[in-house]
Design a protein around this motif. Structure first.
Motif, PDB file in Angstrom:
ATOM      1  N   UNK A  74     -25.456 -43.317  47.292  1.00  0.00           N
ATOM      2  CA  UNK A  74     -25.494 -43.977  48.599  1.00  0.00           C
ATOM      3  C   UNK A  74     -24.117 -44.523  48.961  1.00  0.00           C
ATOM      4  N   UNK A  75     -23.431 -45.112  47.988  1.00  0.00           N
ATOM      5  CA  UNK A  75     -22.075 -45.632  48.218  1.00  0.00           C
ATOM      6  C   UNK A  75     -21.118 -44.512  48.587  1.00  0.00           C
ATOM      7  N   UNK A  76     -21.155 -43.428  47.857  1.00  0.00           N
ATOM      8  CA  UNK A  76     -20.277 -42.282  48.138  1.00  0.00           C
ATOM      9  C   UNK A  76     -20.491 -41.746  49.546  1.00  0.00           C
ATOM     10  N   UNK A  77     -21.714 -41.869  50.038  1.00  0.00           N
ATOM     11  CA  UNK A  77     -22.068 -41.336  51.358  1.00  0.00           C
ATOM     12  C   UNK A  77     -21.911 -42.357  52.481  1.00  0.00           C
ATOM     13  N   UNK A  78     -21.349 -43.523  52.176  1.00  0.00           N
ATOM     14  CA  UNK A  78     -21.011 -44.471  53.230  1.00  0.00           C
ATOM     15  C   UNK A  78     -21.945 -45.642  53.438  1.00  0.00           C
ATOM     16  N   UNK A  79     -22.998 -45.769  52.611  1.00  0.00           N
ATOM     17  CA  UNK A  79     -23.938 -46.877  52.781  1.00  0.00           C
ATOM     18  C   UNK A  79     -23.328 -48.168  52.227  1.00  0.00           C
ATOM     19  N   UNK A  80     -23.234 -49.184  53.095  1.00  0.00           N
ATOM     20  CA  UNK A  80     -22.634 -50.468  52.722  1.00  0.00           C
ATOM     21  C   UNK A  80     -23.684 -51.545  52.481  1.00  0.00           C
ATOM     22  N   UNK A  81     -24.842 -51.424  53.149  1.00  0.00           N
ATOM     23  CA  UNK A  81     -25.927 -52.402  53.071  1.00  0.00           C
ATOM     24  C   UNK A  81     -27.147 -51.768  52.414  1.00  0.00           C
ATOM     25  N   UNK A  82     -27.789 -52.483  51.507  1.00  0.00           N
ATOM     26  CA  UNK A  82     -29.048 -52.063  50.907  1.00  0.00           C
ATOM     27  C   UNK A  82     -30.116 -53.091  51.283  1.00  0.00           C
ATOM     28  N   UNK A  83     -31.136 -52.647  51.995  1.00  0.00           N
ATOM     29  CA  UNK A  83     -32.234 -53.508  52.443  1.00  0.00           C
ATOM     30  C   UNK A  83     -33.273 -53.548  51.330  1.00  0.00           C
ATOM     31  N   UNK A  84     -33.408 -54.688  50.672  1.00  0.00           N
ATOM     32  CA  UNK A  84     -34.270 -54.790  49.489  1.00  0.00           C
ATOM     33  C   UNK A  84     -35.190 -56.005  49.613  1.00  0.00           C
ATOM     34  N   UNK A  85     -36.294 -56.013  48.860  1.00  0.00           N
ATOM     35  CA  UNK A  85     -37.200 -57.173  48.890  1.00  0.00           C
ATOM     36  C   UNK A  85     -36.541 -58.393  48.242  1.00  0.00           C
ATOM     37  N   UNK A  86     -37.057 -59.558  48.576  1.00  0.00           N
ATOM     38  CA  UNK A  86     -36.565 -60.783  47.950  1.00  0.00           C
ATOM     39  C   UNK A  86     -36.798 -60.766  46.445  1.00  0.00           C
ATOM     40  N   UNK A  87     -37.984 -60.354  46.059  1.00  0.00           N
ATOM     41  CA  UNK A  87     -38.330 -60.228  44.653  1.00  0.00           C
ATOM     42  C   UNK A  87     -38.567 -58.750  44.393  1.00  0.00           C
ATOM     43  N   UNK A  88     -37.642 -58.132  43.689  1.00  0.00           N
ATOM     44  CA  UNK A  88     -37.633 -56.674  43.588  1.00  0.00           C
ATOM     45  C   UNK A  88     -37.965 -56.223  42.175  1.00  0.00           C
ATOM     46  N   UNK A  89     -38.932 -55.325  42.088  1.00  0.00           N
ATOM     47  CA  UNK A  89     -39.260 -54.689  40.820  1.00  0.00           C
ATOM     48  C   UNK A  89     -38.503 -53.372  40.736  1.00  0.00           C
ATOM     49  N   UNK A  90     -37.522 -53.322  39.838  1.00  0.00           N
ATOM     50  CA  UNK A  90     -36.691 -52.127  39.725  1.00  0.00           C
ATOM     51  C   UNK A  90     -37.423 -51.061  38.924  1.00  0.00           C
TER      52      UNK A  90
END
Length: 371
Positions: A242-258
């Motif tokens: 995602x970074x390589x392709x230009x994504x600067x922001x990641x929209x994620x939950x407050x409490x995230x289960x990876x």
């Protein structure tokens, strides 16, 4: 009370600003759901339960009328700087090509740009033009919700294994079957496009990211800034791509289960402005406007309360929303209610906070990384 305390805690963390910034993040644009009212009736007749969630009750690919009416509401309002509310449309740029998949006996997956999907649906011939007009007028700004809103590997395996209910859905160009109705061995739904069942899925997901973001640029003539994974589930190993392709922001939950492979590896707390090892910023939604969800926190009053809490803690108000609030092809009354409530929400925001500012995700990123 517990929810309010948690909201206070999460709003106390991370990047702050004295400005009263308002962003509206709306998921699922461009993706297919229920093809039509008639198709929904056929799905019900075939034994598929279409009453378990609001998406299968109301949601369909956005129509001319849906977008026209939404734009009317957006253009009706302006902040003190003369800016209209900006709709950040988290867009899936492609959908499965059911005809090609069927003609190849389910041996291979094929997709089509959502602009081709629009040609197959009635009253959708102007939608892509509206997208471009919305971008030009800075009221409707697409961002990246994945190539499809579909876990391709999981769905194809079910089709190849002749899952009866999956095939019934396929016959009606539908795949969002409630998990509880899926064959026991599947265990997971088809919607979370970047959920993983095995480590090998990562290779495929990275390729989907690259293809999806290139198609996004072809369609909208700019690179996406924000990535919101369908269902907000993804394996962090795709963040580098995602970074390589230009994504600067990641929209994620407050409490995230990876997730990693078929396992949950850890749970972490996220907050706006938190960065990962690639320097990408996390974006956290802290309000919700989902009037057909029938939950108090997502009504007009509930949303206003969350906005007030965000401003109290010097946070931008980042309002969560889904396309299904504004779609009327299945039930026009759903669209009418959503638009009426949305108009009331915008009016109340400007009345309560005359210094509120409507901004884009890209503008927020620049503020966070310059100031």
């Amino acid at each position: 009370m517990v929810k309010q305390l948690l909201n206070t805690f999460y709003n106390s963390l991370g990047w702050k600003t004295k400005r009263k910034l308002v962003l509206i993040l709306s998921d699922d644009w461009g993706s297919i759901r229920v093809p039509s009212k008639e198709a929904r009736a056929k799905l019900i007749a075939s034994g598929i339960n279409m009453e378990t969630n609001r998406f299968n009750k109301y949601d369909s690919l956005e129509s001319n009328t849906d977008v026209e009416n939404l734009f009317e509401v957006l253009l009706h309002h302006k902040d003190g700087n003369g800016n209209h509310p900006v709709f950040t449309a988290l867009t899936n740029v492609a959908n499965p090509d059911f005809n090609k998949i069927n003609n190849n006996d389910f041996n291979a997956y094929f997709y089509e740009p959502f602009t081709e999907s629009l040609k197959k649906y009635p009253n959708c011939d102007k939608v892509y033009g509206y997208y471009k007009s919305g971008i030009e007028n800075k009221i409707f700004m697409p961002e990246f919700h994945g190539r499809e809103h579909l876990n391709v590997n999981r769905w194809m395996k079910a089709l190849q294994n002749d899952s009866k209910i999956t095939r019934l859905g396929f016959e009606n160009a539908f795949y969002m079957i409630d998990t509880r109705q899926l064959d026991f061995e599947l265990g997971k739904s088809f919607g979370p496009a970047f959920d993983t069942d095995a480590d090998d899925d990562i290779i495929n997901h990275k390729e989907i990211v690259r293809e999806g973001l290139d198609l996004f640029q072809d369609l909208f003539e700019y690179r996406a800034t924000l990535f919101t994974a369908p269902s907000q589930i993804y394996d962090e190993r795709i963040e580098s791509t995602l970074k390589e392709c230009g994504i600067a922001f990641l929209d994620v939950p407050r409490l995230e289960k990876k997730v990693r492979g078929n396992m949950l590896t850890k749970t972490k707390i996220n907050y706006i402005g938190k960065t990962n090892k690639y320097g990408q910023n996390y974006l956290i939604r802290n309000a919700a406007f989902e009037p057909n969800l029938e939950e108090s926190y997502a009504t007009v009053d509930g949303c206003l309360h969350s906005i007030a809490l965000a401003f109290q803690h010097n946070k931008p108000a980042i309002i969560s929303n889904h396309r299904t609030v504004f779609t009327g092809s299945i039930d026009p009354m759903n669209r009418e209610k959503g638009l009426k409530d949305f108009d009331a929400l915008l009016s109340q925001i400007l009345k309560k906070w005359p210094d509120a500012e409507f901004i884009t995700v890209a503008e927020l990123y620049n503020l966070m990384n310059v100031s």
